[in-house]
Scaffold this active site. Structure first.
Site, mmCIF file in Angstrom:
data_model
loop_
_atom_site.group_PDB
_atom_site.id
_atom_site.type_symbol
_atom_site.label_atom_id
_atom_site.label_comp_id
_atom_site.label_asym_id
_atom_site.label_seq_id
_atom_site.Cartn_x
_atom_site.Cartn_y
_atom_site.Cartn_z
ATOM 1 N N HIS A 56 9.077 -22.005 7.599
ATOM 2 C CA HIS A 56 10.519 -21.823 7.381
ATOM 3 C C HIS A 56 11.375 -22.779 8.225
ATOM 4 C CE1 HIS A 56 10.440 -19.198 10.939
ATOM 5 N NE2 HIS A 56 11.751 -19.318 10.979
ATOM 6 N N HIS A 80 5.762 -24.816 13.403
ATOM 7 C CA HIS A 80 7.177 -25.156 13.569
ATOM 8 C C HIS A 80 7.419 -26.398 14.451
ATOM 9 C CE1 HIS A 80 7.514 -21.396 11.657
ATOM 10 N NE2 HIS A 80 7.604 -20.623 12.711
ATOM 11 N N ARG A 103 0.814 -1.228 0.000
ATOM 12 C CA ARG A 103 0.000 0.000 0.000
ATOM 13 C C ARG A 103 0.842 1.271 0.000
ATOM 14 N NH1 ARG A 103 -3.940 -1.148 4.769
ATOM 15 N NH2 ARG A 103 -1.876 -1.708 5.465
HETATM 16 C C1 BG6 Z 1 8.003 -17.182 13.450
HETATM 17 C C2 BG6 Z 1 7.182 -16.727 14.618
HETATM 18 O O1 BG6 Z 1 7.237 -17.995 12.598
HETATM 19 O O2 BG6 Z 1 9.124 -17.917 13.916
HETATM 20 C C3 BG6 Z 1 8.028 -15.862 15.529
HETATM 21 O O3 BG6 Z 1 6.069 -15.993 14.148
HETATM 22 C C4 BG6 Z 1 9.281 -16.585 15.931
HETATM 23 O O4 BG6 Z 1 7.289 -15.455 16.667
HETATM 24 C C5 BG6 Z 1 10.005 -17.153 14.715
HETATM 25 O O5 BG6 Z 1 10.123 -15.642 16.577
HETATM 26 C C6 BG6 Z 1 11.141 -18.063 15.126
HETATM 27 O O6 BG6 Z 1 11.902 -18.387 13.995
HETATM 28 P P1 BG6 Z 1 13.475 -18.590 14.070
HETATM 29 O O7 BG6 Z 1 13.873 -19.002 12.703
HETATM 30 O O8 BG6 Z 1 14.056 -17.274 14.468
HETATM 31 O O9 BG6 Z 1 13.680 -19.653 15.103
#
Ligand code: BG6
Length: 518
Positions: free
Chosen positions: A194, A256, A57
């Site tokens: 991720h 995760h 935006r």
């Molecule tokens: C994200 C969460 O998906 O993963 C965050 O929304 C978290 O709250 C993060 O901090 C942790 O990822 P990583 O790769 O830093 O362990």
């Protein structure tokens, strides 16, 4: 495989394409996506004919957007900096201002993509990346379809990457899946987590299935229990508007932590084809015993941090004092739980999960605690009735990737005394330490069309199904003791009691081998 050189086995650049980032001025794009593209470029995985088109935006010109990336994204790069590669990447960035709900913006998007195809010699391959708040996912997908941008032909592909959170609960996740599958083919959808892009998480597959000594003892006959910890020293940072409505459970568990659990607990796939692996992951998630309301009370713990002092001596405020957080917020910043998997391999082996913000450090690790060895030979020695320490295997994902195995050794001398020692493998020692965000492999895989590390609709829904009863009970019974742990601590005492009741305790995370005696 078209993207692997069959002579050398080395990976080739991805096919020419344009990556469209919705939410291009947001945190994710700045902190993760651009650094990931830079690392891919360093590794020569980005195609020569490539462009990024940022959409959001904010009113920027392409030039101003490049400056923003220079200013705000470059700061997130680790490792040796190559100005040449960064500048090259920034040069192929373009920007389009538009409201995600405005149909006219998508007409302009289609036109801009046509222009960029000509300019950058890309053949109409588009990767649409939704780095926006989840409320926009459905609308963006719909509008892309309406202007004909989702239509694939033999000569070009169209793919949609959907960030987490994928839904807010089971019902909304199902609705989003339904909506997306009405307008896209499953093979065009890349639901990203991720954690599955992290090198060490992927290594679980080779560790378990390429080593003859591991798999035969990876089961209930030898393993006493498993612990999965994802601890972060950070607080909510500037994400209160999202986090207040999400909390640690939604933010971390159905995605995760369960992704990591599935990698640890799945059966060997018959091949490394995407669906063979995902079938096994789906099966293990389906085998987790559902929580009854009673189980929620006894097997889950929630916490919220109060003000405290971090390991580095910094004093930090309570969650309720953070910007954008309600003074009486009931949002949990910590969660712990124990669960059981009803399978031949894991029956009777508890899996303990915990994750939280403002913990004593950044530790992501899995502890495989083996059963006690029989004490027979040692019962009359100097052990004085003490049990021999059980073996422990620790798989470290962050911060120092590696694997260590705790074993018992005889202390040199004339008496039979035992001491726990560790065998340690550290990634750095063997493969160096390439900086990464976890997104590189996933973006590259999406460009290549390999969905192995992405979530299928059924996996997402099974995970929400598990979490749903916890959300229901927690909603019905708001916490009365928040805040219940100080920043810099390992969560509330109830998290320790969860294991103590079973005669166990959390392993202290050290971020590496336990310090050796000198
Ligand atoms: C994200 C969460 O998906 O993963 C965050 O929304 C978290 O709250 C993060 O901090 C942790 O990822 P990583 O790769 O830093 O362990």
């Amino acid at each position: 495989m078209p993207h692997t050189d069959t002579q050398t086995g080395t990976m080739m650049p991805a096919p020419p394409c344009i990556m469209v980032i919705f939410g291009a001025a947001g945190d994710l794009a700045k902190r993760k996506l651009f650094p990931a593209l830079y690392y891919l470029s360093i590794a020569k995985r980005l195609p020569e004919n490539f462009a990024v088109l940022g959409v959001s935006r904010e009113d920027f010109s392409s030039e101003a957007y490049r400056e923003l990336m220079n200013k705000e994204s470059r700061a997130h790069l680790d490792g040796d900096y190559s100005a040449e590669i960064w500048d090259q990447l920034v040069k192929c960035c373009h920007y389009l201002q538009g409201d995600f709900r405005d149909p006219e913006a998508y007409q302009r998007l289609a036109q801009k993509l046509g222009e960029l195809d000509n300019e950058c010699k890309t053949p109409g391959n588009y990767l649409f990346y939704m780095a926006t708040p989840p409320a926009f996912f459905g609308d963006i997908a719909e509008q892309i379809v309406k202007v004909g941008l989702a239509k694939e032909t033999d000569s070009h592909w169209r793919r949609l990457v959907i960030e987490k959170p994928f839904g807010h609960d089971l019902q909304s996740a199902r609705a989003l899946n339904k909506k997306l599958l009405e307008i896209f083919k499953e093979r065009q959808l890349y639901r990203i987590d991720h954690y599955l892009g992290k090198e060490t998480v992927q290594n679980f597959l080779s560790f378990r299935f390429a080593n003859g000594v591991i798999e035969p003892i990876w089961n209930r006959s030898y393993i006493d229990h498993v612990q999965i910890t994802v601890a972060e020293p950070m607080g909510v940072e500037n994400r209160a508007s999202y986090y207040e409505g999400a909390g640690a459970l939604r933010d971390m568990i159905p995605n995760h932590l369960l992704a990591v659990l599935a990698m640890i607990a799945m059966e060997p796939p018959i091949s490394f084809e995407a669906d063979e692996i995902r079938d096994e992951q789906a099966k293990v998630l389906r085998a987790i015993q559902p929580f009854t309301p009673e189980d929620v009370l006894t097997h889950t713990v929630r916490g919220q941090y109060a003000a405290g002092v971090l390991a580095d001596g910094t004093s930090v405020p309570a969650y309720r004092q953070e910007a954008g957080v309600a003074e009486d917020s009931k949002t949990e910043t910590f969660v712990a739980m124990s669960l059981m998997i009803d399978s031949w391999r894991w029956a009777g082996v508890p899996f303990y999960l915990r994750t939280g913000k403002r913990m004593p450090g950044r530790f992501t690790e899995i502890v495989i605690q083996y059963k006690h060895a029989p004490n027979t030979a040692f019962k009359n020695s100097l052990m004085k009735g003490k049990q021999v320490e059980p073996n422990v295997m620790v798989l470290r994902i962050q911060p120092s990737e590696g694997i260590s195995l705790g074993i018992n050794a005889k202390v040199p001398g004339q008496t039979m005394q035992l001491s726990p020692v560790e065998m340690d493998f550290s990634y750095d020692d063997y493969f160096g330490n390439e900086p990464s965000t976890g997104y590189e492999t996933l973006i590259y895989d999406c460009m290549k069309g390999d969905p192995t590390l992405f979530k299928r609709a059924d996996i997402i829904e099974t995970a929400w199904q598990l979490v749903e009863p916890i959300l229901d009970v927690w909603n019905a019974l708001p916490p009365r003791d928040f805040p219940n742990y100080a920043a810099g601590e390992w969560g509330p005492s109830a998290a320790d009691e969860l294991l103590q009741r079973d005669g166990r305790r959390w392993r202290v995370c050290t971020g590496g081998c336990t310090p050796k005696k000198t």
